[in-house]
Write a protein that holds these residues in place. Structure first.
Motif, PDB file in Angstrom:
ATOM      1  N   UNK A 121     -24.504  -1.651   7.898  1.00  0.00           N
ATOM      2  CA  UNK A 121     -23.865  -2.445   6.843  1.00  0.00           C
ATOM      3  C   UNK A 121     -24.823  -3.525   6.368  1.00  0.00           C
ATOM      4  N   UNK A 122     -25.083  -3.558   5.068  1.00  0.00           N
ATOM      5  CA  UNK A 122     -26.004  -4.525   4.485  1.00  0.00           C
ATOM      6  C   UNK A 122     -25.293  -5.372   3.453  1.00  0.00           C
ATOM      7  N   UNK A 123     -25.387  -6.674   3.615  1.00  0.00           N
ATOM      8  CA  UNK A 123     -24.878  -7.599   2.615  1.00  0.00           C
ATOM      9  C   UNK A 123     -25.554  -8.954   2.743  1.00  0.00           C
ATOM     10  N   UNK A 124     -25.982  -9.291   3.962  1.00  0.00           N
ATOM     11  CA  UNK A 124     -26.567 -10.605   4.232  1.00  0.00           C
ATOM     12  C   UNK A 124     -27.973 -10.711   3.641  1.00  0.00           C
ATOM     13  N   UNK A 125     -28.307 -11.915   3.230  1.00  0.00           N
ATOM     14  CA  UNK A 125     -29.627 -12.164   2.660  1.00  0.00           C
ATOM     15  C   UNK A 125     -30.598 -12.736   3.687  1.00  0.00           C
ATOM     16  N   UNK A 126     -30.097 -13.062   4.880  1.00  0.00           N
ATOM     17  CA  UNK A 126     -30.936 -13.670   5.912  1.00  0.00           C
ATOM     18  C   UNK A 126     -30.444 -13.182   7.274  1.00  0.00           C
ATOM     19  N   UNK A 127     -31.046 -13.712   8.338  1.00  0.00           N
ATOM     20  CA  UNK A 127     -30.664 -13.308   9.691  1.00  0.00           C
ATOM     21  C   UNK A 127     -29.139 -13.370   9.862  1.00  0.00           C
ATOM     22  N   UNK A 128     -28.575 -12.323  10.495  1.00  0.00           N
ATOM     23  CA  UNK A 128     -27.152 -12.341  10.851  1.00  0.00           C
ATOM     24  C   UNK A 128     -27.065 -12.805  12.302  1.00  0.00           C
ATOM     25  N   UNK A 129     -26.355 -13.910  12.536  1.00  0.00           N
ATOM     26  CA  UNK A 129     -26.394 -14.589  13.826  1.00  0.00           C
ATOM     27  C   UNK A 129     -25.171 -14.319  14.684  1.00  0.00           C
ATOM     28  N   UNK A 130     -23.976 -14.213  14.070  1.00  0.00           N
ATOM     29  CA  UNK A 130     -22.753 -14.190  14.870  1.00  0.00           C
ATOM     30  C   UNK A 130     -21.720 -13.233  14.291  1.00  0.00           C
ATOM     31  N   UNK A 131     -20.828 -12.768  15.171  1.00  0.00           N
ATOM     32  CA  UNK A 131     -19.757 -11.840  14.806  1.00  0.00           C
ATOM     33  C   UNK A 131     -18.445 -12.317  15.413  1.00  0.00           C
ATOM     34  N   UNK A 132     -17.338 -11.887  14.815  1.00  0.00           N
ATOM     35  CA  UNK A 132     -16.012 -12.146  15.378  1.00  0.00           C
ATOM     36  C   UNK A 132     -15.113 -10.983  15.006  1.00  0.00           C
ATOM     37  N   UNK A 133     -14.137 -10.694  15.873  1.00  0.00           N
ATOM     38  CA  UNK A 133     -13.224  -9.590  15.610  1.00  0.00           C
ATOM     39  C   UNK A 133     -11.837  -9.943  16.110  1.00  0.00           C
ATOM     40  N   UNK A 134     -10.866  -9.222  15.575  1.00  0.00           N
ATOM     41  CA  UNK A 134      -9.472  -9.411  15.962  1.00  0.00           C
ATOM     42  C   UNK A 134      -9.141  -8.477  17.115  1.00  0.00           C
ATOM     43  N   UNK A 135      -8.442  -9.014  18.119  1.00  0.00           N
ATOM     44  CA  UNK A 135      -8.085  -8.219  19.290  1.00  0.00           C
ATOM     45  C   UNK A 135      -7.098  -7.108  18.933  1.00  0.00           C
ATOM     46  N   UNK A 136      -6.158  -7.389  18.027  1.00  0.00           N
ATOM     47  CA  UNK A 136      -5.085  -6.450  17.720  1.00  0.00           C
ATOM     48  C   UNK A 136      -5.348  -5.641  16.452  1.00  0.00           C
ATOM     49  N   UNK A 137      -6.371  -6.001  15.709  1.00  0.00           N
ATOM     50  CA  UNK A 137      -6.705  -5.254  14.495  1.00  0.00           C
ATOM     51  C   UNK A 137      -8.104  -4.689  14.689  1.00  0.00           C
ATOM     52  N   UNK A 138      -8.178  -3.420  15.057  1.00  0.00           N
ATOM     53  CA  UNK A 138      -9.441  -2.854  15.540  1.00  0.00           C
ATOM     54  C   UNK A 138     -10.391  -2.410  14.431  1.00  0.00           C
ATOM     55  N   UNK A 139     -10.167  -2.867  13.209  1.00  0.00           N
ATOM     56  CA  UNK A 139     -11.103  -2.473  12.158  1.00  0.00           C
ATOM     57  C   UNK A 139     -11.620  -3.645  11.334  1.00  0.00           C
ATOM     58  N   UNK A 140     -11.293  -4.887  11.744  1.00  0.00           N
ATOM     59  CA  UNK A 140     -11.735  -6.073  11.001  1.00  0.00           C
ATOM     60  C   UNK A 140     -12.825  -6.786  11.789  1.00  0.00           C
ATOM     61  N   UNK A 141     -13.944  -7.052  11.131  1.00  0.00           N
ATOM     62  CA  UNK A 141     -15.071  -7.761  11.736  1.00  0.00           C
ATOM     63  C   UNK A 141     -15.577  -8.810  10.754  1.00  0.00           C
ATOM     64  N   UNK A 142     -15.868 -10.009  11.264  1.00  0.00           N
ATOM     65  CA  UNK A 142     -16.469 -11.064  10.444  1.00  0.00           C
ATOM     66  C   UNK A 142     -17.905 -11.280  10.901  1.00  0.00           C
ATOM     67  N   UNK A 143     -18.790 -11.594   9.958  1.00  0.00           N
ATOM     68  CA  UNK A 143     -20.203 -11.834  10.278  1.00  0.00           C
ATOM     69  C   UNK A 143     -20.685 -13.087   9.562  1.00  0.00           C
ATOM     70  N   UNK A 144     -21.569 -13.818  10.211  1.00  0.00           N
ATOM     71  CA  UNK A 144     -22.143 -15.029   9.621  1.00  0.00           C
ATOM     72  C   UNK A 144     -23.616 -15.128   9.943  1.00  0.00           C
ATOM     73  N   UNK A 145     -24.357 -15.840   9.098  1.00  0.00           N
ATOM     74  CA  UNK A 145     -25.799 -15.916   9.338  1.00  0.00           C
ATOM     75  C   UNK A 145     -26.466 -17.116   8.715  1.00  0.00           C
ATOM     76  N   UNK A 146     -27.787 -17.083   8.737  1.00  0.00           N
ATOM     77  CA  UNK A 146     -28.582 -18.230   8.291  1.00  0.00           C
ATOM     78  C   UNK A 146     -28.533 -18.428   6.785  1.00  0.00           C
TER      79      UNK A 146
END
Length: 744
Positions: A121-146
């Motif tokens: 998956x490509x969308x970030x313009x810089x280093x991707x540093x961290x991820x988060x996900x929902x315990x009960x929703x197994x298809x949602x992921x959040x990403x953050x970066x520099x």
């Protein structure tokens, strides 16, 4: 040797654009271990996997590994390799493992697979540093970066790969800065080929949470997927609705970068750890900080809570792991490590600790009954102000850790921290974090000598050779191991005589191109499998756009070869055979501009986006032979009766030996040397009255020829390039003088 009639042949030197770089990464002999710091940890329970518990580790070496912990021992299970830079975070999402990297991508893997990437998956313009996900929703992921970007991905919606638009321009909208954001998805196949979409109309785009003006270092999502929190260098905790990307609130209180975040199962309470050394507990309903804990003496980089969210384990730059009761503020020092702590993973009664070292330690955590730990060790009350713990430490009242030794260790390989390319351009001297100094032969990716813990500088001086070979590659150790970078046409500038490689039965004049033979060694498995499958994919997949095709079909100018010997060997030479036990990995750009990484033994011959210039070299023995010549003048020495045998500048391969030049002069003179069979031939520079014989005074004194300043006598085994680099030392064309002298 050949006379030069012009300033040089520039045919074929003009190229429309820079060709794709080719990199190979040398793996340690024990490739089941990480060779750089561990940035992240993730745990898969047996209840979810259906088999057994698994621990996943993501490293600065660019790989993830799967381990199976049993009875205090974690055994290696698989390597997940596709990222081309540091792996910064990894989380379990249903049956998938999602990772993010400094290569600006997210990658999706099947947790129980043999390590094949299923999506990129490509969308970030810089280093991707961290991820988060929902315990009960197994298809949602959040990403953050520099880049200050936060994206929320729906893995199910992004599953279907999309075809590349024929009209898409590869060189337009780099990093998505001019035009619609780029989303690239990875086809689900063995070769992990990339398909891209340049624009939202052609494929899936994630939800964007807009608001950060600077780097994002931490994310956390509630179990229900209704709340997302983020933090970074802006020192505030931002709260979002991940379903829409809309802002809810922002919470102020920290005075430095926020590096770790946790949400309780209900999504009401948030824990944050910061570089200001503080841990803060926030009530999102009241929109305020309700507690702050001064536990650490330095930056807090990692948090992990007990299932009930009543206690928190924390670690950071001070190399310590503390357990803190969030209710009564009581803290206890669980353990100390030898390196800064980057992430924690709590599972049952074990807490796994990732640090800047390549090893992972597991410590007894008593997560179900944390009160047992407070009974074992001397606890202290966490203060409200950050300087309170620092002051206590300075006063000598630092607590004693409960555990002295970890209960489980996943060992790693020491990372390479220093390297030096030796003058022969085949050997590299390295030093690792343990202080061990080794000598590598990069043309076959192997350690040829381990010197142990010795002085790196002294060993470098000891191994110095006065030879001059063009710099045909560049190198770095960013991944904790050696990465060798090849760029065309520069990489094809280095040649060496086969006899110098101890090639059995080789003719004296047979030349080997170091890059060509190295590439043949790296891609021997790919070539064999491609021939078996009958695959005929062109280069980097640019056929549809017409790019590179005209370049590929242009005949490359071949420089004149003085000895007339072909430098291509039909069989693999021993000096270029790479190990299949710990094979190197190759990294190259994909057809959509996205790089990929694979072990050479995993190449299956279907990879159609290997750069065309690599294919041309390996399969067709065609490559640009540029800058392999050295121009020089040949004159009789001052006062010598020998005639002038040339009328202008000569050109010869840079690796030509001085004794070959001497033979050339003897042939041109076409007469016995002074009519005396005992006469010898001497070569020297115009800067001194040079003479060379078997009884030269410098030889009798045990001095090497280049240790004499005047006269500058040249050793017969020196090459023209070596003379130019170490004796001549001028930008002007080399001038060699010859004279005939009587033997004594």
């Amino acid at each position: 040797m050949h006379r030069v009639g012009s300033a040089g042949n520039t045919a074929g030197s003009s190229r429309p654009r820079k060709e794709k770089r080719f990199t190979y990464v040398l793996n340690d002999a024990d490739n089941k271990k990480h060779c750089a710091g561990i940035n992240c940890l993730s745990y898969l329970n047996a209840s979810t996997s259906g088999t057994s518990d698994y621990l996943f580790t993501g490293s600065r070496d660019g790989t993830l590994k799967r381990w199976e912990p049993k009875n205090g021992v974690a055994s290696f299970s698989a390597t997940f390799e596709s990222h081309v830079d540091w792996v910064n975070d990894a989380i379990i999402v249903g049956q998938n493992l999602v990772s993010c990297s400094s290569d600006t991508t997210l990658k999706v893997w099947n947790c129980l697979s043999d390590g094949a990437c299923t999506r990129t998956l490509r969308q970030h313009s810089d280093y991707v540093i961290c991820l988060a996900a929902s315990e009960k929703n197994s298809n949602i992921v959040a990403s953050g970066g520099l880049g200050g970007e936060v994206f929320i991905w729906d893995l199910d919606s992004s599953l279907a790969p999309v075809a590349k638009s024929v009209d898409a321009k590869e060189d337009e909208a780099p990093n998505g800065n001019s035009g619609p954001a780029l989303t690239t998805l990875c086809n689900v196949n063995s070769s992990s080929n990339l398909a891209s979409s340049n624009g939202q109309s052609h494929g899936y785009s994630p939800i964007t949470a807009k608001g950060h003006k600077d780097s994002v270092y931490a994310l956390a999502m509630s179990d229900t997927g209704n709340t997302l929190v983020s933090g970074g260098t802006e020192k505030v905790v931002r709260v979002w609705d991940p379903r829409t990307g809309s802002k809810k609130m922002k919470l102020r209180g920290h005075t430095d970068n926020i590096r770790a975040l946790l949400l309780d199962p209900t999504g009401r309470y948030c824990l944050s750890g910061s570089s200001d050394s503080m841990i803060r507990l926030w009530d999102l309903g009241q929109q305020r900080c309700i507690h702050s804990y001064a536990v650490h003496t330095d930056s807090v980089w990692a948090l992990a809570s007990t299932p009930s969210f009543s206690h928190v384990y924390s670690g950071g730059r001070d190399q310590s792991v503390y357990l803190t009761d969030l209710g009564n503020r009581e803290s206890v020092l669980l353990c100390t490590n030898e390196h800064p702590i980057l992430q924690l993973s709590l599972q049952d009664d074990m807490i796994w600790v990732a640090t800047t070292d390549s090893s992972v330690n597991g410590w007894k955590a008593e997560a179900q009954e944390p009160l047992k730990l407070f009974q074992k060790g001397s606890s202290f009350l966490a203060g409200n102000l950050s300087f309170s713990r620092a002051r206590a430490s300075l006063e000598g009242s630092a607590p004693v850790p409960i555990h002295k030794e970890p209960s489980s260790i996943i060992p790693g390989v020491p990372a390479i921290t220093q390297h030096e390319i030796l003058n022969n351009r085949r050997h590299v001297l390295t030093k690792d974090t343990s202080g061990s100094v080794k000598l590598w032969e990069i043309t076959r990716g192997a350690v040829i000598e381990d010197f142990g813990k010795v002085s790196f500088e002294d060993k470098k001086k000891e191994l110095f050779e006065m030879v001059s070979i063009p710099a045909w590659f560049t190198m770095d150790a960013r991944l904790g191991c050696l990465s060798v970078h090849l760029d065309t046409p520069q990489c094809f500038s280095a040649e060496i005589y086969a006899v110098d490689l101890n090639v059995a039965g080789a003719q004296e004049d047979l030349k080997i191109n170091l890059a060509q033979e190295t590439l043949r060694g790296l891609l021997v498995h790919w070539s064999k499998k491609k021939q078996r499958s009958g695959s005929h994919g062109l280069s980097n997949g640019d056929t549809s756009t017409g790019k590179d095709v005209s370049l590929k079909n242009l005949p490359h100018p071949r420089s004149e070869v003085d000895d007339g010997a072909e430098n291509h060997a039909s069989q693999m030479l021993p000096s270029f055979e790479f190990s299949t036990i710990s094979p190197p990995s190759i990294i190259t750009e994909g057809s959509s501009g996205g790089p990929w990484r694979k072990r050479i033994t995993d190449l299956d011959g279907t990879e159609s986006d290997i750069p065309w210039w690599i294919v041309d070299c390996v399969e067709h023995n065609r490559f640009p032979k540029e800058n392999t010549k050295c121009g020089f003048y040949l004159h009789p020495a001052e006062g010598s009766p020998a005639p002038n045998i040339t009328q202008g500048k000569l050109s010869a391969p840079r690796i030509l030996r001085i004794h070959k030049v001497a033979n050339y002069v003897v042939e041109k003179l076409d007469r016995p040397l002074d009519g005396n069979a005992d006469s010898t031939f001497g070569m020297g520079l115009t800067s001194g009255q040079s003479q060379f014989s078997a009884l030269d005074s410098s030889s009798r004194l045990g001095l090497k020829p280049w240790q004499k300043l005047k006269p500058s006598v040249l050793a017969p085994e020196m090459s023209l390039a070596t003379v130019r680099a170490y004796v001549w030392k001028k930008p002007e064309d080399l001038i060699l003088n010859y004279r005939v002298v009587q033997s004594r």
